[in-house]
Design an enzyme around this catalytic site. Structure first.
Site, PDB file in Angstrom:
ATOM      1  N   LYS A  80       0.849  -1.183   0.000  1.00 41.49           N
ATOM      2  CA  LYS A  80       0.000   0.000   0.000  1.00 41.49           C
ATOM      3  C   LYS A  80       0.892   1.243   0.000  1.00 41.49           C
ATOM      4  O   LYS A  80       1.911   1.274   0.704  1.00 41.49           O
ATOM      5  CB  LYS A  80      -0.865  -0.049   1.262  1.00 41.49           C
ATOM      6  CG  LYS A  80      -1.963   0.963   1.395  1.00 41.49           C
ATOM      7  CD  LYS A  80      -2.786   0.631   2.644  1.00 41.49           C
ATOM      8  CE  LYS A  80      -3.971   1.542   2.830  1.00 41.49           C
ATOM      9  NZ  LYS A  80      -4.823   1.107   3.974  1.00 41.49           N
ATOM     10  N   SER A 156      -9.417   0.757   2.927  1.00 37.72           N
ATOM     11  CA  SER A 156      -8.616   1.648   2.109  1.00 37.72           C
ATOM     12  C   SER A 156      -7.447   0.948   1.421  1.00 37.72           C
ATOM     13  O   SER A 156      -6.776   1.546   0.584  1.00 37.72           O
ATOM     14  CB  SER A 156      -8.071   2.788   2.969  1.00 37.72           C
ATOM     15  OG  SER A 156      -7.215   2.303   3.993  1.00 37.72           O
ATOM     16  N   SER A 180      -9.571  -1.913   7.041  1.00 43.28           N
ATOM     17  CA  SER A 180      -9.010  -1.726   5.706  1.00 43.28           C
ATOM     18  C   SER A 180      -8.182  -2.889   5.179  1.00 43.28           C
ATOM     19  O   SER A 180      -7.729  -2.854   4.038  1.00 43.28           O
ATOM     20  CB  SER A 180      -8.170  -0.441   5.662  1.00 43.28           C
ATOM     21  OG  SER A 180      -9.002   0.683   5.789  1.00 43.28           O
TER      22      SER A 180
END
Length: 464
Positions: A80, A156, A180
């Site tokens: 990420k 996310s 997330s």
């Protein structure tokens, strides 16, 4: 040499260590898949091709020289884009951050995975500043679900879920503050691990809510999840939450089975009435694990309310100067949530932390009666990109916050969770949370492994 699609991380590592596979060929194979699929999926924001090939060549040289590169030898992974990657700007999904200088060093978890032989492929798309459950980034574009590219990947950690499900990153790393890791795992049909709060160091990652932030891996099998998790464990004095944590390896424990474990279905807040996909997943998992009872999780609604306040207040404080100086450079939805947090009375935050401690006491007492809890991960499978509302138990509610309906009360008190995709006849993937007491990731992973071996849990092959 030819590299087959859909090899697990364990199979790649075994092949590279034995010489049956070349780490360079494995890296180039995945880079070619990224080039072919990422224009559609929008999972990667940065591809570190030169670095990956150089690292893979080092691993091949080590094997040729008789050295063992480690348990993840030649395994590609991606992270990420809130993880620091040396030489790249740490975007954290934002427009503002990309004006910062490039990172001078890798995040510690990247360093640990590479020390175990893994090969970094790049940085992945995410919700702005991690404040998102949809995967719709206003600056980098929506990340798409490989099972239906008209649908959300979840957030996310959107790119992490999409890339791992699509086979363009056998392993990936994400963060989980309110869900997330677990939301993308559910919507994309893969495994994820949200460890206990304080288990894995966060050094070198851009924060969202310090008292709630967790980092963890995604994979297409429990064995791969455990390999990555074990490689990342260990104390780190630079992150006070993990300063004294010993390594508690789980890879060798996966096949100990579930005999003797007291497994229950979580009810109350976690009821799935009126949620057919979530209900099917929970029922199938419960049957597969022989869950003998249903128990109400006391205080879950209050815990979720506390999590909302803590999230809003802490994150707003972090971004206050950016909100003052550059409000128009935020996604308006993200900005407005931060602004709401900035206006919360201090007394509300104090009260929320008190409720959080009380809630932890209630759940700790519950774990004296049971060893594991089964709960839905998401209330529904992946919504369409751009969809703002969805019917939820007879009401038309906003999609964005309510994708975390069932995950938020769990991360509020830092419990470890194995996010597990369940084969239950739904059109799109959906998963469950297997929730364990603090520091017992091994129990959650053993249960997920049992479901996997029984054919009940599996990472689906996507349409792309």
């Amino acid at each position: 040499m030819s590299v087959p699609d859909w090899l697990t991380a364990a199979e790649i590592a075994q092949g590279v260590r034995s010489g049956a596979l070349s780490a360079r060929d494995v890296a180039e194979h995945h880079l070619a898949r990224i080039a072919a699929l990422n224009p559609t999926l929008n999972a990667y924001t940065d591809v570190t091709a030169e670095r990956a090939c150089f690292r893979a060549a080092e691993i091949d040289a080590a094997v040729t020289g008789g050295s063992d590169p480690g348990p993840l030898a030649g395994v590609p992974f991606a992270v990420k884009n809130l993880f620091d990657i040396e030489g790249l700007v740490t975007r954290a999904g934002s427009k503002i951050n990309r004006e910062n200088p490039a990172a001078m060093a890798d995040a510690e978890l990247i360093r640990r995975l590479e020390a175990a032989g893994a090969v970094l492929l790049g940085g992945l798309n995410m919700g702005e500043y991690a404040y998102d459950f949809t995967g719709e980034n206003a600056h980098d574009g929506a990340c798409r679900n490989p099972h239906d590219t008209d649908r959300m990947s979840g957030g996310s950690s959107s790119g992490s879920g999409s890339a791992t499900a699509a086979g363009i990153a056998p392993l990936s790393l994400g963060s989980d503050t309110n869900g997330s890791i677990r939301v993308p795992s559910s919507l994309c049909g893969i495994f994820g691990l949200k460890p206990t709060y304080g288990r894995l160091t966060r050094h070198g990652s851009f924060p969202f809510v310090d008292s709630l932030d967790h980092l963890g891996p995604f994979a297409r099998s429990t064995g791969d999840l455990a390999l990555a998790y074990d490689a990342m464990q260990g104390a780190d004095p630079r992150d006070a939450s993990v300063a004294g944590r010993p390594v508690e390896a789980v890879t060798g424990l996966l096949d100990e089975g579930i005999d003797g474990l007291r497994i229950a279905v979580a009810s109350g807040w976690f009821d799935t009435d009126g949620l057919p996909d979530a209900a099917a997943a929970v029922e199938t998992a419960a049957k597969g694990l022989g869950a003998g009872r249903t128990v109400e999780v006391p205080g879950a609604a209050a815990g979720r309310a506390a999590a909302f306040i803590i999230t809003n207040a802490e994150s707003a404080a972090l971004h206050l100067n950016r909100l003052r100086d550059r409000p128009d450079d935020f996604d308006p939805d993200t900005r407005d949530r931060f602004l709401a947090g900035a206006m919360l009375p201090a007394g509300w935050l104090v009260r929320a932390q008190q409720v959080r401690r009380w809630y932890l006491e209630q759940v700790t007492a519950l774990f004296e009666e049971v060893d594991l809890l089964i709960a839905p991960s998401t209330p529904f499978s992946a919504p369409l990109i751009g969809q703002k509302t969805m019917e939820l138990r007879g009401d038309e509610l906003a999609v964005r916050p309510n994708l975390g309906l069932f995950t938020q009360p769990v991360s509020c008190i830092g419990l470890p969770v194995a996010a597990t995709p369940i084969e239950c006849g739904t059109v799109m993937p959906i998963g469950v949370q297997i929730i364990a007491p603090p520091w017992r990731e091994d129990l959650a992973l053993r249960a997920a492994r049992h479901l996997e071996r029984e054919g009940i849990a599996a990472a689906r092959r996507p349409a792309v």
